[in-house]
Scaffold this active site. Sequence first.
Site, PDB file in Angstrom:
ATOM      1  N   GLU A  23      -2.420 -10.929   5.475  1.00 58.41           N
ATOM      2  CA  GLU A  23      -3.797 -11.474   5.063  1.00 58.41           C
ATOM      3  C   GLU A  23      -4.013 -12.797   4.822  1.00 58.41           C
ATOM      4  O   GLU A  23      -4.887 -13.411   5.358  1.00 58.41           O
ATOM      5  CB  GLU A  23      -4.541 -10.706   4.008  1.00 58.41           C
ATOM      6  CG  GLU A  23      -4.000 -10.830   2.327  1.00 58.41           C
ATOM      7  CD  GLU A  23      -4.812 -10.172   1.482  1.00 58.41           C
ATOM      8  OE1 GLU A  23      -4.351  -9.510   0.642  1.00 58.41           O
ATOM      9  OE2 GLU A  23      -6.234  -9.966   1.806  1.00 58.41           O
TER      10      GLU A  23
ATOM     11  N   LYS B 221     -14.040 -11.365   0.075  1.00 58.86           N
ATOM     12  CA  LYS B 221     -13.660 -10.311  -1.068  1.00 58.86           C
ATOM     13  C   LYS B 221     -15.096  -9.197  -1.160  1.00 58.86           C
ATOM     14  O   LYS B 221     -16.155  -9.589  -0.756  1.00 58.86           O
ATOM     15  CB  LYS B 221     -13.630 -11.356  -2.413  1.00 58.86           C
ATOM     16  CG  LYS B 221     -12.590 -10.501  -3.255  1.00 58.86           C
ATOM     17  CD  LYS B 221     -12.271 -11.429  -4.455  1.00 58.86           C
ATOM     18  CE  LYS B 221     -11.144 -10.750  -5.234  1.00 58.86           C
ATOM     19  NZ  LYS B 221      -9.778 -10.386  -4.770  1.00 58.86           N
TER      20      LYS B 221
HETATM   21  C1  F6R Z   1      -6.273  -7.513  -0.451  1.00 59.72           C
HETATM   22  C2  F6R Z   1      -7.428  -7.190  -0.956  1.00 59.72           C
HETATM   23  C3  F6R Z   1      -8.370  -5.807  -0.516  1.00 59.72           C
HETATM   24  C4  F6R Z   1      -8.840  -5.051  -1.487  1.00 59.72           C
HETATM   25  C5  F6R Z   1      -9.835  -4.166  -0.853  1.00 59.72           C
HETATM   26  C6  F6R Z   1     -10.327  -3.353  -2.032  1.00 59.72           C
HETATM   27  O1  F6R Z   1      -5.835  -8.617  -0.993  1.00 59.72           O
HETATM   28  O2  F6R Z   1      -7.941  -7.780  -1.883  1.00 59.72           O
HETATM   29  O3  F6R Z   1      -7.340  -5.128   0.436  1.00 59.72           O
HETATM   30  O4  F6R Z   1      -8.003  -4.681  -2.418  1.00 59.72           O
HETATM   31  O5  F6R Z   1     -10.851  -4.517  -0.153  1.00 59.72           O
HETATM   32  O6  F6R Z   1     -11.412  -3.896  -2.907  1.00 59.72           O
HETATM   33  P1  F6R Z   1     -11.726  -3.418  -4.230  1.00 59.72           P
HETATM   34  O7  F6R Z   1     -10.221  -3.125  -4.961  1.00 59.72           O
HETATM   35  O8  F6R Z   1     -12.670  -4.557  -4.861  1.00 59.72           O
HETATM   36  O9  F6R Z   1     -12.221  -1.980  -4.065  1.00 59.72           O
END
Ligand code: F6R
Length: 607
Positions: A487, A602
Amino acid sequence: MCGIVGYIGNKTAAPILINGLKKLEYRGYDSAGVAILGNDNLKVLKYKGRLSNLEEKVCELTPEGNIGIGHTRWATHGEPNDLNSHPHMSKSGNIAVVHNGIIENYLEIKEFLESKGYEFISETDSEVVGHLVEYNYKGDLVKAVIDCLNEIEGSYALGVICTDCPDMFVAARKDSPLIVGLGDGENYIASDIPAILEYTRDVYILDDKEIVSLTGDKVTVFNNYGIEIQKDVFKVTWDVASAEKSGYEHFMMKEMCEEPKAVRDTINPRIKDGNIVLDNIKLTDEDVKNIDKIYIVACGTAYHAGVVAKYIIEKTAKIPVEVDVASEFRYRDPLVTDRHLVIIISQSGETLDTLFALRESKKKGARVLSIVNVVGSSISRDSDDVLYTWAGPEIAVASTKAYNTQLAALYLVTLELAKKKGLLETEQYKKAVEELSKISDAIEDVLENKEVIQKFAAQHCNAKSIFFIGRGLDYALSMEGSLKLKEISYIHSEAYAGGELKHGTIALIEEGTLVICPMTQDSLMDKMISNIKEVKARGATVMAIAKESNKHVYKAADVVVTIPDVDSFIAPIVAVTPLQLFAYYMALEKGCDVDKPRNLAKSVTVE
Ligand code: F6R
């Protein structure tokens, strides 16, 4: 997945909006825009590319006005260009809208509006909102927004301003996060707290289908029937510095350096007189004995934490565990019943697929325990029990400290389940708790010795494809190591179970192929050494991550990154850090934008 911000008060809105958008840029960064209302004049500025493009224009044109909304985009419908950027205007140009989410029935609405003479200029789903609000507007903006939302299917966090209403604006949410910041003579909206933390610590966390009207002095919240409702004020306790780079070059490095503290904060307050005390989790011994099966559901990095949990729960608490990617789980009609515990893992607490998987599980009668980082997030509010990870705000798109703390929380849950089932001797339990409470020190050691990894990354940053192999818990770790590398460095990589490689994929190993091997599981060491020999015999260069005392690894691998001698059972909490550092340095060497990798954002609040 897009950040929105809004301001009303007696200050110039533009700099406040830009400042807020900077704090939300992690949510999307392919275009940005603002709409400012001043002297009955609505000015919209929006540009493709990073927020700095918009900032330059705002500095040049200095749009005046005390009301404004802003947006930073992660494109879903329509490529990132100026036209598809938000805010979107209504036909008359009197209404501007910012939107985060997806309007699923936008084509239907578009057709209807076109039949009424509305013209569309963008390829986005969001553009229908401004037109539909205008179509419904009969002098009451709140009512027009409610009427519009009644027609809309999908998810939204919205900010709406209108030239007819120069002293107020309207916001709303459903399945996309939105908070209201309560100031003194000024008020705000934002997708996330850091955007407004400089100005206020008092917020309303909006619930689904709530609509809010904001003036400088007053915030009124309505339900979707237009009835006024009272909200509790949520006081933000963390400080502004937690969401700043504080001298680090990247958030990702800062967040990795915060891992020891984050893990300590997640574990230590929950250990009282040698016993684990899990906040308000109300699972009784009887409840635990009646659990037939556990489903763990999450996405991405959080899913990988779930894979570790499967190994440790099955081994220690002897409950069968199925781990699922949320987007698959929610559509595969899983055989969840009231005899099952569903563990949801999410940093943001807003990931749409994960949230819907949670709701699906509850509908089927399961009890839901969530492991979440963001207090007050949708997932935390919808769950039966919540165990917060105290990682603090995670801003870098690549998740790091959240993963370590998710593991920490999952170990606490595992030990608690095993204890409630009477499966652990007092001494065993005491020792496990003690080991866990010391694990942060081991991460500190790893972070102090990061130069070995940095040097290795500098030598291998031109690699085209990298394999991660491991067995048992190290296989679960390999998945996370591989995702992190992909990523942020854009290098192709795959994670394989050590024993599985020879069932096909070993065909890809050739002279110079890089293979990374986490090797923290004492009982699987000989097997992993054989796997290293197999790949080396075909020309691979191997970097192993192993415990200091594991001398055999030195003979097998080309480079060994050591971690302190912790118990194999909890080693993943520590051994992931070298993998994160490796991804970071590879990305840095390649000149990638570490904190904002391409195509990503994010908090994935769309499906
Ligand atoms: C990778 C990353 C994503 C999150 C995924 C879930 O570094 O950040 O794979 O882990 O989008 O996000 P959450 O934990 O916020 O539900």
